[in-house]
Design an enzyme around this catalytic site. Structure first.
Site, PDB file in Angstrom:
ATOM      1  N   ALA A  64       0.827  -1.140   0.060  1.00 33.93           N
ATOM      2  CA  ALA A  64       0.047  -0.158   0.045  1.00 33.93           C
ATOM      3  C   ALA A  64       0.862   1.161  -0.050  1.00 33.93           C
ATOM      4  CB  ALA A  64      -0.966  -0.137   1.209  1.00 33.93           C
ATOM      5  N   GLY A 103       0.616  -5.184   1.241  1.00 34.96           N
ATOM      6  CA  GLY A 103      -0.321  -5.242   0.263  1.00 34.96           C
ATOM      7  C   GLY A 103      -0.064  -5.955  -0.770  1.00 34.96           C
ATOM      8  N   GLU A 106      -0.895  -9.386   0.030  1.00 38.27           N
ATOM      9  CA  GLU A 106      -2.403  -9.439   0.136  1.00 38.27           C
ATOM     10  C   GLU A 106      -3.262  -9.467  -1.233  1.00 38.27           C
ATOM     11  OE1 GLU A 106      -2.507  -6.060   3.067  1.00 38.27           O
ATOM     12  OE2 GLU A 106      -3.680  -7.454   4.248  1.00 38.27           O
ATOM     13  N   GLU A 126       4.310  -5.274   7.886  1.00 34.08           N
ATOM     14  CA  GLU A 126       3.388  -4.276   8.542  1.00 34.08           C
ATOM     15  C   GLU A 126       3.809  -3.796   9.921  1.00 34.08           C
ATOM     16  OE1 GLU A 126       2.461  -6.535   6.361  1.00 34.08           O
ATOM     17  OE2 GLU A 126       0.731  -5.473   4.966  1.00 34.08           O
TER      18      GLU A 126
END
Ligand code: NAI
Length: 707
Positions: A64, A103, A106, A126
């Site tokens: 992200a 991300g 993910e 993270e």
């Protein structure tokens, strides 16, 4: 017209959604919109029977966009895009290469299958920012690799390579050769087999090993790295939800936990440092163009503790190193230290024998200063002696062209003074390496009033090449770090000892706050004499009121130099590092206190921590106001990387902001009133006073100056 962030292509029956968003394909708004658009195109394309999501450039997606974390995410959100990928009626395969992070992983988990190149790495970092994966990672990963392995991967934050990922069944196939071709073949097999989409959210969660003892073992495996941290608890809550709730409910729980992690002070502190570490190299008026002029040759003068460590760091970075000393036994000792640096890297499994030999082979030695003539950078690390250093720098200046960067590794002397006899002092900087220089990431880059921007830019480029964090500091005594340590933190630690705390109490208090090591233990490790010598230089330049380091200096005078003499603030058994309390030291401290009329009392841990921190913050504010540090954030980077300040508290200045500067000022004034005789040390820094009165923070001061 700028090219689209995600492109759609079709090869036979396979549709490709190709993310092309340099440098690292972060999943910002344009990529999310592009994924939604190209997915719709692939689904609408009747000839397409399977879909590949891949990335252009050196790497899969790094995750992200951190810049978006503080506000609501623009539509379509990651969660929405991932949900539509997962719900696709055609099988979707993620094709991974380089690093798939956060991300990025993910996204791959939202796909139905994953293939990867052999050198791909997958990680959920993270936790290093105090966050949990918040786009389905904590719910999908347990459904792919099992709850226990998922918790381990989320709490560790470290990436796994393709082989390990394949063993975990996180990737379905490792591709040799061209990735897109391999992914296409994988899809064609799926089509041939009539394979259906395999939505991760519909898969069951494997829970073996995810019981109380299993969880405790996973958490304790990472406890050292996570000392004082809380995010691992949030990660555990989220993974537990995956084992107890259905998928949609689990996603809702994950969202709420992720929001808590984003709002936590721990995450704010870690993200503050993440940005601070990247911002330090930005100096107004200074261009760091490391790509143009790589530093290839370095000469180091002085083959002692520091010189040999710096030589190791430069050889590690691929530079050709000439190590110069005036004495043959100096060279011998230096080469011995370098050999033992590499031996220990091999013993710890960090380097192969061959690689260590290759690096060691980059270092040549010489007894002649003239051997430095060809170097791009010359760093002197001889004895801490002004006249000696001046004479070496001016000789080197006359031996080398004006483009050669000249540097001193002094820890106490003024760069302006050192460079005065040089014919061109504008190319002289201080490079304050921290010991051991091949290990510590911090490098204070000291600029004197005559240092020119080009020299500073070169020094910043050198730091980057050495993979160190270069922080620019003004040419004042102790630069940023040692000034705050000596005038603030350590001096207060001694004062607390005089008032009744034992060295052990002070150390335990600061270690419980989160410092890697308390001040007395640090003194014993580095040698009490090092601090004493530094203070002798300090007092030549500035005066300080008494009491100022009576204890450490008395220990030095008694030849209690710390671990190396088996006695310092503590006692040590030969060959052991365990610090043992010593009554002799307690008696010495009590005598000093009596001589000074200081009444001794028992002191609470909370007072020890508070007073040491307040002093650190107050001197930090002085350093900032005097322009010795450009930004409060730079001070934080120095203290986290050079002095063991707990990373999850963001550094002393961030910590001050999180306490509130008004509160900090009130407490400084409180101690100032209580200790009238020492009001010099408890006089609030004017900058702190002003900011506190205006209801502002150090961060706001930084942003105002950046504007
Ligand atoms: P050291 O005593 O281990 O090494 C100094 C070396 O310089 C010796 O090998 C000596 O033979 C050599 N030398 C002396 N005169 C010379 C000359 N004219 N030409 C060539 N070589 C000469 O000292 P150390 O600890 O490595 O310190 C070096 C410098 O680094 C000092 O300025 C010190 O303040 C600074 N420094 C030390 C730190 C530490 O933790 N020890 C940390 C940061 C800076």
């Amino acid at each position: 017209m700028p090219s689209e962030a995600v492109q759609y292509q079709r090869r036979n029956q396979v549709g490709f959604l190709l993310i092309d968003y340099p440098p690292v394909n972060v999943l910002g708004a344009s990529v999310r919109a592009g994924l939604a658009r190209t997915l719709a195109a692939a689904l609408a394309d009747a000839s397409v029977r399977a879909i590949v999501i891949a990335c252009a450039g050196k790497t899969f997606s790094a995750g992200a966009d951190i810049g978006e974390f503080d506000g609501p995410m623009a539509e379509p959100t990651l969660q929405a895009v991932f949900a539509s990928i997962e719900a696709s009626s055609k099988p979707i395969v993620a094709a991974l290469h380089g690093m798939a992070l956060g991300g990025g992983v993910e996204l791959a988990l939202a796909c139905h299958y994953r293939v990867a190149t052999a050198d791909a790495k997958l990680g959920l970092p993270e936790i290093t920012l105090g966050l949990i994966p918040g786009a389905g990672g904590t719910q999908r990963l347990p459904r792919v690799i099992g709850a226990a392995a998922a918790l381990d991967m989320i709490v560790s934050g470290a990436p796994v390579d393709a082989a390990a990922a394949s063993k975990l069944r996180l990737v379905d196939a490792v591709v040799d050769g061209d990735l897109l071709l391999g992914a296409q073949r994988f899809c064609e097999q799926l089509i041939e087999q009539g394979a259906k989409p395999r939505p991760t959210g519909s898969r069951p969660v494997e829970v073996s090993g995810f019981d109380a003892p299993g969880i405790a073992a996973i958490v304790s495996k990472h406890s050292r790295a996570l000392k004082g941290r809380t995010t691992q608890q949030l990660a555990l809550e989220a993974v537990t939800a995956a084992t107890q709730s259905d998928f949609d409910a689990g996603l809702g729980i994950e969202r709420r936990i992720a929001d808590r992690s984003i709002a936590s002070m721990e995450s704010k502190a870690l993200r503050h440092l993440f940005f601070a570490e990247r911002q330090v190299a930005k100096v107004p008026g200074v261009a760091m163009d490391s790509s143009k002029a790589l530093i290839a040759r370095v000469a180091i003068i002085g083959a002692g503790t520091m010189g040999s460590g710096i030589a190791t760091a430069c050889a590690d970075a691929g530079m050709a190193v000439t190590l110069i000393d005036s004495h043959a036994d100096g060279i011998e000792r230096g080469l011995g230290l370098i050999a033992s640096n590499y031996e220990s890297s091999v013993a710890r499994g960090r380097l192969t024998h061959e690689e260590a030999a290759r690096r060691r082979g980059r270092i040549v030695d010489s007894l002649e200063l003239g051997a430095a003539a060809e170097a791009d950078v010359v760093i002197e690390a001889v004895f801490e002696d002004l006249a000696l250093k001046q004479s070496i720098l001016s000789k080197i200046a006359s031996l080398t062209p004006a483009s050669t960067l000249l540097a001193s590794n002094t820890s106490t002397l003024s760069i302006a003074e050192l460079s005065r006899p040089c014919r061109d002092p504008q190319r002289v900087v201080g490079l304050h390496f921290f010991s051991p220089a091949h290990v510590m990431k911090l490098l204070e880059i000291v600029r004197s009033p005559s240092t020119d921007p080009a020299a500073l830019g070169r020094a910043l480029a050198l730091a980057k090449q050495l993979k160190k964090i270069g922080v620019v500091a003004g040419d004042a005594f102790g630069f940023i770090g040692n000034k705050m340590m000596l005038d603030g933190y350590w001096r207060e630690a001694e004062q607390l000892m005089l008032e009744g705390a034992t060295p052990e109490q002070v150390d335990s208090a600061m270690e419980s706050f989160g410092f890697a090591m308390g001040p007395a233990r640090v003194n014993d490790l580095g040698g009490t004499d090092v601090g004493t010598k530094t203070r002798i230089e300090l007092f030549k330049r500035e005066t300080r009121p008494d009491p100022y380091f009576v204890i450490a200096d008395a220990l030095t005078a008694m030849n209690r130099l710390g671990q190396k003499t088996l006695a310092g603030f503590y006692r040590y058994r030969s060959g052991e590092r365990q610090a043992l309390p010593d009554d002799e030291v307690i008696e010495l401290i009590a005598k000093f206190a009596a001589d000074r009329g200081i009444a001794r009392r028992s002191i609470e841990t909370s007072e020890i921590v508070e007073r040491c921190l307040l002093q650190l913050i107050n001197v930090g504010a002085q350093v900032l106001e005097a322009g010795i540090a450009m930004r409060a954030a730079d001070i934080d980077v120095v203290w986290v990387h050079g002095y063991g300040f707990p990373r999850h508290l963001g550094g002393p200045m961030f910590h001050a902001d999180s306490l509130g500067l008004k509160h900090v000022l009130d407490r400084i004034e409180y101690y100032g009133a209580r200790m009238k005789s020492r009001d010099d040390y408890w006089r609030p820094a004017p900058l702190l006073e002003t900011l506190a009165q205006q209801g502002r923070s150090f961060a706001s001061w930084d942003s105002e100056r950046a504007a």
